[in-house]
Design an enzyme around this catalytic site. Structure first.
Site, PDB file in Angstrom:
ATOM      1  N   HIS A 161     -10.450  -5.310  -2.978  1.00 40.64           N
ATOM      2  CA  HIS A 161      -9.110  -5.553  -2.428  1.00 40.64           C
ATOM      3  C   HIS A 161      -9.205  -5.795  -0.936  1.00 40.64           C
ATOM      4  O   HIS A 161     -10.130  -5.333  -0.270  1.00 40.64           O
ATOM      5  CB  HIS A 161      -8.173  -4.381  -2.728  1.00 40.64           C
ATOM      6  N   GLY A 170     -15.029   3.824   3.882  1.00 38.82           N
ATOM      7  CA  GLY A 170     -13.654   4.195   3.540  1.00 38.82           C
ATOM      8  C   GLY A 170     -13.155   3.615   2.226  1.00 38.82           C
ATOM      9  O   GLY A 170     -11.967   3.737   1.918  1.00 38.82           O
ATOM     10  N   ASP A 193       0.856  -1.187   0.000  1.00 37.30           N
ATOM     11  CA  ASP A 193       0.000   0.000   0.000  1.00 37.30           C
ATOM     12  C   ASP A 193       0.892   1.238   0.000  1.00 37.30           C
ATOM     13  O   ASP A 193       1.879   1.324   0.736  1.00 37.30           O
ATOM     14  CB  ASP A 193      -0.912   0.000   1.238  1.00 37.30           C
TER      15      ASP A 193
END
Ligand code: AMP
Ligand code: ZN
Length: 113
Positions: A100, A93, A31
């Site tokens: 994912h 969010g 990430d």
């Protein structure tokens, strides 16, 4: 493949990523804004928008993603365990509408209830 999807572009190599795992159906990469010492994203190579789309229309992909996580997230890689998160919807969010799973680990994670 969805032309405007960021993660489809990462899968095709059009946008760079730091890959940590790949097989014929799943990739995992770091990430870009890590929320833990280790923060990876596990993504099926076939586009679905979110967990409900995947579960309803391509449930076999769930097993493939979870098999990839099981292969990667060994006790050696995550000696303190890990947290697996999926955000569904903007209110929760979700910002990228390609399903994912966030895999978080490393140092002891804060409590989560
Ligand atoms: P979510 O908010 O659940 O949709 O998660 C999207 C995640 O994608 C966020 O944690 C972002 O930091 C991450 N992200 C956005 N762009 C990239 C990128 N180019 N490479 C890696 N991760 C990204
Ligand atoms: Zn996509």
């Amino acid at each position: 493949m969805s032309k405007s999807c960021l993660f489809c572009k990462i899968i095709s190599g059009e946008i760079p990523s730091t890959k940590v795992f790949e097989n014929e159906s799943v990739i995992a990469f770091k990430d870009i804004q890590p929320a833990a010492e280790k923060h990876l994203l596990f993504v099926h190579k076939s586009h679905t928008a979110d967990i409900i789309d995947m579960s309803s229309n391509a449930p076999e992909q769930l097993a493939e993603v979870f098999a990839a996580i099981a292969e990667y997230a060994t006790d050696k890689e995550f000696p303190n365990g890990f947290r697996l998160i999926n955000n569904k919807g903007t209110g929760a969010g979700q910002t990228i509408f390609h399903t994912h799973f966030h895999l978080l680990g490393g140092k002891r994670l804060p409590g989560f209830h």
